[in-house]
Scaffold this motif. Structure first.
Motif, mmCIF file in Angstrom:
data_model
loop_
_atom_site.group_PDB
_atom_site.id
_atom_site.type_symbol
_atom_site.label_atom_id
_atom_site.label_comp_id
_atom_site.label_asym_id
_atom_site.label_seq_id
_atom_site.Cartn_x
_atom_site.Cartn_y
_atom_site.Cartn_z
ATOM 1 N N LEU A 237 -5.799 7.996 -0.183
ATOM 2 C CA LEU A 237 -7.158 7.827 -0.699
ATOM 3 C C LEU A 237 -8.006 6.985 0.252
ATOM 4 C CD1 LEU A 237 -6.549 7.226 -4.507
ATOM 5 C CD2 LEU A 237 -7.748 9.149 -3.461
ATOM 6 N N LYS A 238 -7.451 5.901 0.703
ATOM 7 C CA LYS A 238 -8.188 4.987 1.582
ATOM 8 C C LYS A 238 -8.486 5.616 2.942
ATOM 9 C CE LYS A 238 -8.034 0.019 1.852
ATOM 10 N NZ LYS A 238 -8.894 -0.258 0.767
ATOM 11 N N LEU A 239 -7.592 6.477 3.392
ATOM 12 C CA LEU A 239 -7.720 7.072 4.729
ATOM 13 C C LEU A 239 -8.095 8.549 4.690
ATOM 14 C CD1 LEU A 239 -4.560 5.407 6.241
ATOM 15 C CD2 LEU A 239 -6.930 4.819 6.728
ATOM 16 N N LYS A 240 -8.643 9.036 3.576
ATOM 17 C CA LYS A 240 -8.878 10.473 3.435
ATOM 18 C C LYS A 240 -9.777 11.047 4.516
ATOM 19 C CE LYS A 240 -12.486 9.843 0.008
ATOM 20 N NZ LYS A 240 -12.814 10.026 -1.397
ATOM 21 N N ARG A 241 -10.675 10.234 5.077
ATOM 22 C CA ARG A 241 -11.541 10.759 6.138
ATOM 23 C C ARG A 241 -10.763 11.043 7.435
ATOM 24 N NH1 ARG A 241 -14.634 5.184 7.544
ATOM 25 N NH2 ARG A 241 -12.884 4.335 8.671
ATOM 26 N N HIS A 242 -9.563 10.469 7.566
ATOM 27 C CA HIS A 242 -8.743 10.680 8.769
ATOM 28 C C HIS A 242 -7.820 11.896 8.633
ATOM 29 C CE1 HIS A 242 -10.075 6.997 10.618
ATOM 30 N NE2 HIS A 242 -9.807 6.356 9.507
ATOM 31 N N LEU B 173 0.850 -1.177 0.000
ATOM 32 C CA LEU B 173 0.000 0.000 0.000
ATOM 33 C C LEU B 173 0.889 1.231 0.000
ATOM 34 C CD1 LEU B 173 -2.955 1.002 0.239
ATOM 35 C CD2 LEU B 173 -2.585 1.105 2.704
ATOM 36 N N GLY B 174 0.926 1.940 -1.129
ATOM 37 C CA GLY B 174 1.765 3.136 -1.251
ATOM 38 C C GLY B 174 1.118 4.358 -0.625
ATOM 39 N N THR B 175 1.849 5.451 -0.607
ATOM 40 C CA THR B 175 1.376 6.684 0.016
ATOM 41 C C THR B 175 0.102 7.198 -0.634
ATOM 42 O OG1 THR B 175 3.657 7.234 0.560
ATOM 43 C CG2 THR B 175 2.067 9.030 0.660
ATOM 44 N N VAL B 176 0.049 7.224 -1.970
ATOM 45 C CA VAL B 176 -1.126 7.744 -2.674
ATOM 46 C C VAL B 176 -2.360 6.900 -2.343
ATOM 47 C CG1 VAL B 176 -2.136 8.174 -4.951
ATOM 48 C CG2 VAL B 176 0.266 8.742 -4.518
#
Length: 168
Positions: free
Chosen positions: A158-163, A151-154
């Motif tokens: 995206l996956k954690l954008k709500r955090h 799992l890269g930074t980008v």
């Protein structure tokens, strides 16, 4: 009572608990498991001291930790003199997983494997837990089972954008 079948309750009896710390090197496939009676500041400090002794030549040891209140440099100051606590704290790079994203913590994934392969049985004493965990640790280290984090930074952002805070 006479005339009625006997009733038996198979209630679970908890005979105590133990804590264990998992230190995992995903690129080498080596792990260390330490069993303790409690999971307080003193035990966490002892775990970090053991890690520092294991890698005496390391300039920095990267820790990826969950948000447990004892997993902070402050724990060291509660059990060591300030000079020693500061020296030990500086040996580590402290990285915390987001509160609601423990699935990012590779040690949590390793713990899941440990639970499925080793802990799905009744272990009546701390010594039995230590014996089973030691055998599991030895076997996993011999096999050198690694983790290649993909799992890269980008993708993580995206996956954690709500955090993450929204910038306007």
């Amino acid at each position: 009572m006479p005339g009625h079948p006997a009733r038996v309750d198979h209630e679970y009896r908890r005979c105590g608990t133990v804590n264990f710390f998992v230190a995992f090197e995903p690129l080498t496939g080596q792990r260390t498991v330490m069993v303790t009676e409690r999971r307080g500041n003193a035990e966490f400090t002892a775990q970090l001291q053991a890690l520092q002794l294991r890698y005496p030549g390391a300039t920095k040891i990267r820790l990826v930790l969950d948000q447990l209140s004892t997993h902070t440099p402050a724990a060291l100051y509660r059990h060591l003199v300030p000079h020693d606590a500061r020296r030990l704290a500086r040996c580590f790079e402290w990285i915390y997983t987001p509160k609601h994203a423990s699935w990012l913590n590779i040690a949590e994934m390793e713990w899941s494997v440990l639970e499925r392969q080793c802990l799905r049985q009744r272990l009546p004493t701390q010594e039995a837990v230590e014996r089973e965990l030691s055998a599991w640790e030895t076997e996993r280290n011999k096999e050198a089972i690694k983790v290649e984090w993909q799992l890269g930074t980008v993708a993580a952002r995206l996956k954690l954008k709500r955090h993450y805070p929204q910038l306007e």
